[in-house]
Structure formats: structure tokens, C-alpha cells
Write an enzyme that holds these catalytic residues in place. Structure first.
Site, PDB file in Angstrom:
ATOM      1  N   LYS A 107      49.776  42.575  37.214  1.00 50.43           N
ATOM      2  CA  LYS A 107      48.569  42.447  38.036  1.00 50.43           C
ATOM      3  C   LYS A 107      48.989  42.258  39.474  1.00 50.43           C
ATOM      4  CE  LYS A 107      44.043  42.194  37.403  1.00 50.43           C
ATOM      5  NZ  LYS A 107      43.283  42.677  36.254  1.00 50.43           N
TER       6      LYS A 107
HETATM    7  N1  GLU Z   1      41.666  45.812  36.498  1.00 50.10           N
HETATM    8  C1  GLU Z   1      41.275  46.269  35.206  1.00 50.10           C
HETATM    9  C2  GLU Z   1      41.502  45.201  34.161  1.00 50.10           C
HETATM   10  O1  GLU Z   1      41.516  44.032  34.445  1.00 50.10           O
HETATM   11  C3  GLU Z   1      41.893  47.610  34.849  1.00 50.10           C
HETATM   12  C4  GLU Z   1      43.373  47.639  34.740  1.00 50.10           C
HETATM   13  C5  GLU Z   1      43.956  49.018  34.572  1.00 50.10           C
HETATM   14  O2  GLU Z   1      43.231  49.980  34.401  1.00 50.10           O
HETATM   15  O3  GLU Z   1      45.190  49.116  34.613  1.00 50.10           O
HETATM   16  O4  GLU Z   1      41.603  45.457  32.989  1.00 50.10           O
END
Ligand code: GLU
Length: 476
Positions: A107
Site C-alpha cells: 500500500k
Molecule cells: N485500493 C484498492 C483496495 O484497497 C484497490 C487495490 C488494487 O487494485 O490494487 O483494495
């Protein structure tokens, strides 16, 4: 756990993890290896804007590399901090494992209020942040693939993809370095709606199981269910829109930054979204009742509560007053570990974040596969599928005519049956299948083991056992 101090977000995730591993038979070393965040990179960089150098702080955290690339969004918000980014990275590991998306968890975050900057300034900031991450392989098609999260969208992803291309000029797979791109810039149909669509598919699956519906003290189908949505951003908007327009749910309240709208008759999601876009909030909207204390509305009497904004909105201070019998966590971490315990004791059923909002990363996976295969889904087979269906229709019509049977196909059948699946249909089909399969895997544990009384613990157990299996396969 003591219920008198609110744990931080990362502590909450760890507490939930611990609850699950206590019911599993993992070697203690492996348990620790899975729980800890492998690495967090913090970068402070300057960008010359408005006549001076502005310094920004950004993070990219890698929780688990049992599969690569690692995956997870990049968030733009003033509240971004290391604890939050690490908690979100851990959730990505478990989320991907639960929905069988072959990625590790990561993240990113940038401490910035995106509303304070003009578009060209945001582009400069984003490109510079991307540059810092790309040069350390923290953005890379084979190693680390970001996506949108709060405060970012396809525009930022397009800038990141372009920045990567400029720096890795000979990488034929450059487009796979980030997902959530615009469709005309290497994205995939259905990615923007994917997380909200996944919430809808998750609820549809839940409502296929009478025992589960009863466990939440509900009955019947989604039709007519009274829903409270918190946050009408990308996820909340799409979930509320699909549930009201396609499943007959009534959106009886929408909670936003500046307050909430309430209407027993149900709010029109599209109209409210348009109002927010024009006026910056829900206040003044001509229908329903406006309440300035939005947080109170989370406690409203309803059938389904959908927190779709920030983490920690259901906490020790309000959990006991939450009346919804069913909560679906469209946001990441909206219920703290302390609140989770209170709600479990009350018998509230919670469809946990790592499952409920996995639609985004699932379609990100499809986008990444599309980018690596350099071809749009459906391009090869679509007309062939249509031709074969046409053969059957022709044959039926010939039989009917030859034998004088007078058969006529139902109205609309031909049109529907003859249309081969395009990219959007295939993406939705893959997402629906993913959500159904993952629900079954949680459900088996939820109902199959006496010592597991909630879906979250079941979800963690499925995810952790899969991550453990990967580590074991690597000989760890
Ligand atoms: N930000 C989104 C989540 O928390 C998508 C993450 C992604 O597609 O890699 O799942």
C-alpha cells in the site's frame, strides 16, 4: 483484549489476525512471519510550486512478498501515516489471498490534501512521487503494482504509467506497472465501478443463503431492504447505485463529510452524487431531511449499513448504539477491533472488508493480465461465440418451419443470446465468480467450525492458511 482503549488501525488488524491464528495450527515462527510488515519506505521530496519548494511525505509499504508482484493502492490524504499504510498493506495481503488474486500485499500513501492543488500541480507532485518509487522498484510490473485508493483515480494512474514508461523505455510491459488506468490508456472496462460492483455481488451472494440471512435477523431478498451508506465516493456511489437501481434496495440515508440526508422513501443516488459534485456536500439537497451530525446517522434503524469511506468510523464510542443487523465493510477497516467485539456480542453480522471490497483488486488483476497479454478480453472469441449461437437459432427456426411447429422464440431472447461477451461482460462475470467463490470459502469455516462465530475470523483463517501454504511451498 481490553475494550477500554481504542487500538490503532494497525493494532486492530493485528488483533483480528491474532484471533484467527489462535484457532489455527501454525508454527509460531510462521505466524510471526506472516503478521509483520516486511518493509516500509518513507520518502520526503520537494517540488517547486507556487514560488517555493514544497516538501511532501510519501510511503510505500510492502507487507508480504509470498507472491509477486505485490499490490495495493496509493492514497492521497492528510491523515496518511506509517501505521495506516502498514495496516492497509496487511489487509491487501489477506484480501488477495482470500479472493485468489496471485499478488502479495502492499500500500502507498502521500500526505497531501488533493483538493488544495491545481491539476497541473498534482501532476508534478504525482510524477515526482512516482519517480522516487520507480527508481527503487517500488513501482514495477513484476514487483509492485499500485492502483487508486482514496484521493486518487485513473488520472493519477495514467501519470504514474507515463512516468514509468519514460524511465523504463524498453519495458514492453510498462502498462502493467499500475492498474486503474483510464480505458484508453491501457485500463480495463469495469475497473472504476469494480469495488462497488463487488459490494453488490457480495450482498447478492449473502442473500442466496437463507441461514446467513437469518443469522443477521433478516429475511427475504435484497428487494426493499433499507440501506444506510456512509461516503458517496467511488465505492459508496457505485454500491448504492447498483443496489438501488438493480436490486430494489432503498437508500434511506447517505452520510457525507458535511452531514447526512435521510429519506424513508429512498434517495436517488445519481441525483445526490450530482448535487455533491456541484455543491461540495449534501447540505441544501432539495429532497429528504438534512442532518448536520452525520455520525449519528450511522446509528439509524436500517437493514444494511455500508461504511464506504474512512477507517475507524465504528468504534468503542458508538458500536453499542449501531442498530443495523448487517454491516458490509466497503471501506478498509471501518470497524475497529474493539467495536468488532461489541458488535459480535450483539449478534451483528459483519461482511468483512477484506472480502467486501475485494472487487477493486480483483479487476485490477484482470487489468494487469490484459496489459501483459497485450490484448483485450473477448477480442479473439467474441464473433466465433456469436456465430455458434446463430447456428443454434437458425436450426431451431428451420426445425420449426420445416415441421410446421409454429415455434417462436421469447421476445428479447435472440438479441441476448446472439450477443457474444465483450470485455465488460467478461470482467463482470469474472468478478461475480470471484465474489461467490470467496464467500463459499469463508462460509465453510463460519458454519463448519463451532469455534468460529463470525465471517471476519473465517476470512482471516482462509487468507492466512493460503499465505502459509505459499510460504511452506517456498520451503520456509
Ligand atoms: N485500493 C484498492 C483496495 O484497497 C484497490 C487495490 C488494487 O487494485 O490494487 O483494495
Amino acid at each position: 483484549m481490553t475494550a477500554n482503549r481504542e487500538p490503532t488501525f494497525r493494532e486492530s488488524v493485528d488483533l483480528m489476525f491474532n484471533r484467527a491464528v489462535a484457532l489455527m495450527d501454525l508454527s509460531p515462527g510462521l505466524e510471526e512471519k506472516i503478521r509483520v510488515c516486511n518493509a516500509t519506505y518513507t520518502v520526503r521530496f520537494g517540488v517547486r510550486l507556487r514560488g517555493q519548494i514544497q516538501t511532501f511525505t510519501g510511503y510505500r509499504s510492502v507487507h508480504s512478498e509470498h507472491m509477486e508482484p505485490v499490490k495495493g493502492g496509493i492514497r492521497y490524504a492528510m491523515a496518511v501515516n506509517q501505521d495506516e499504510v502498514e495496516a492497509l498493506a496487511a489487509l491487501m495481503t489477506y484480501k488477495c489471498a482470500l479472493v485468489e488474486v496471485p499478488f502479495g500485499g502492499s500500500k502507498g500513501g502521500l500526505r497531501i490534501d488533493p483538493r488544495e492543488w491545481e491539476e497541473h500541480e498534482l501532476e508534478q507532485i504525482t510524477r515526482r512521487f512516482a519517480y522516487e518509487l520507480i527508481k527503487r522498484d517500488l513501482i514495477h510490473p513484476a514487483q509492485n503494482v499500485p492502483a487508486p485508493d482514496m484521493g486518487t483515480g485513473e488520472r493519477e494512474m495514467a501519470w504514474i504509467a507515463d512516468q514509468y514508461k519514460r524511465m523504463a523505455t524498453t519495458d514492453i510491459n510498462y502498462r502493467a506497472c499500475v492498474t486503474g488506468k483510464p480505458v484508453n490508456g491501457g485500463g480495463i472496462q469495469g475497473r472504476t465501478e469494480a469495488t462497488g460492483r463487488g459490494v453488490q455481488y457480495a450482498l447478492q451472494e449473502f442473500f442466496r443463503h437463507p441461514g446467513d440471512i437469518a443469522a443477521a435477523g433478516l429475511s427475504g431478498t435484497l428487494e426493499g431492504k433499507r440501506v444506510v451508506v456512509q461516503g458517496l465516493g467511488n465505492v459508496g456511489y457505485h454500491a448504492a447505485k447498483f443496489l438501488s437501481e438493480e436490486d430494489g434496495c432503498k437508500i434511506i440515508a447517505i452520510v457525507e463529510r458535511d452531514g447526512a440526508l435521510i429519506s424513508d422513501e429512498g434517495l436517488e443516488v445519481e441525483a445526490v452524487r450530482g448535487w455533491i459534485a456541484r455543491h461540495g456536500g449534501v447540505s441544501g439537497y432539495p429532497e429528504g431531511t438534512y442532518v448536520s451530525d452525520g455520525a449519528k446517522v450511522l446509528e439509524a434503524d436500517c437493514d444494511i449499513l455500508i461504511p464506504a469511506a474512512l477507517e475507524g468510523v465504528i468504534h468503542l464510542g458508538n458500536a453499542a448504539r449501531i442498530r443495523a443487523p448487517l454491516i458490509i465493510e466497503a471501506a478498509n477497516g471501518p470497524v475497529t477491533a474493539g467495536a468488532d467485539e461489541i458488535l459480535r456480542q450483539k449478534g451483528t453480522v459483519i461482511i468483512p472488508d477484506m472480502y467486501a471490497n475485494a472487487g477493486g483488486v480483483t479487476v485490477s488483476y484482470f487489468e494487469w493480465v490484459k496489459n501483459l497479454s497485450h490484448i483485450r478480453f473477448g477480442r479473439i472469441g467474441r464473433r466465433q461465440e456469436e456465430a455458434r449461437h446463430q447456428l443454434i437459432v437458425n436450426e431451431l427456426e428451420r426445425l420449426s418451419a420445416d415441421r410446421g411447429l409454429g415455434w417462436t422464440l421469447s421476445p428479447g431472447f435472440k438479441e441476448k443470446y446472439l450477443r457474444g461477451a465483450g470485455e465488460l461482460e467478461l470482467v463482470r462475470s469474472g468478478l461475480d465468480d470471484t465474489m461467490r467463490t470467496a464467500y463459499q470459502s469463508m462460509r465453510e469455516i463460519w458454519h463448519g467450525r463451532e469455534d468460529v462465530t463470525d465471517l471476519r475470523t473465517a476470512a482471516y483463517m482462509v487468507a492466512i492458511s493460503r499465505v502459509a501454504a505459499s510460504y511452506r511451498a517456498m520451503g520456509l
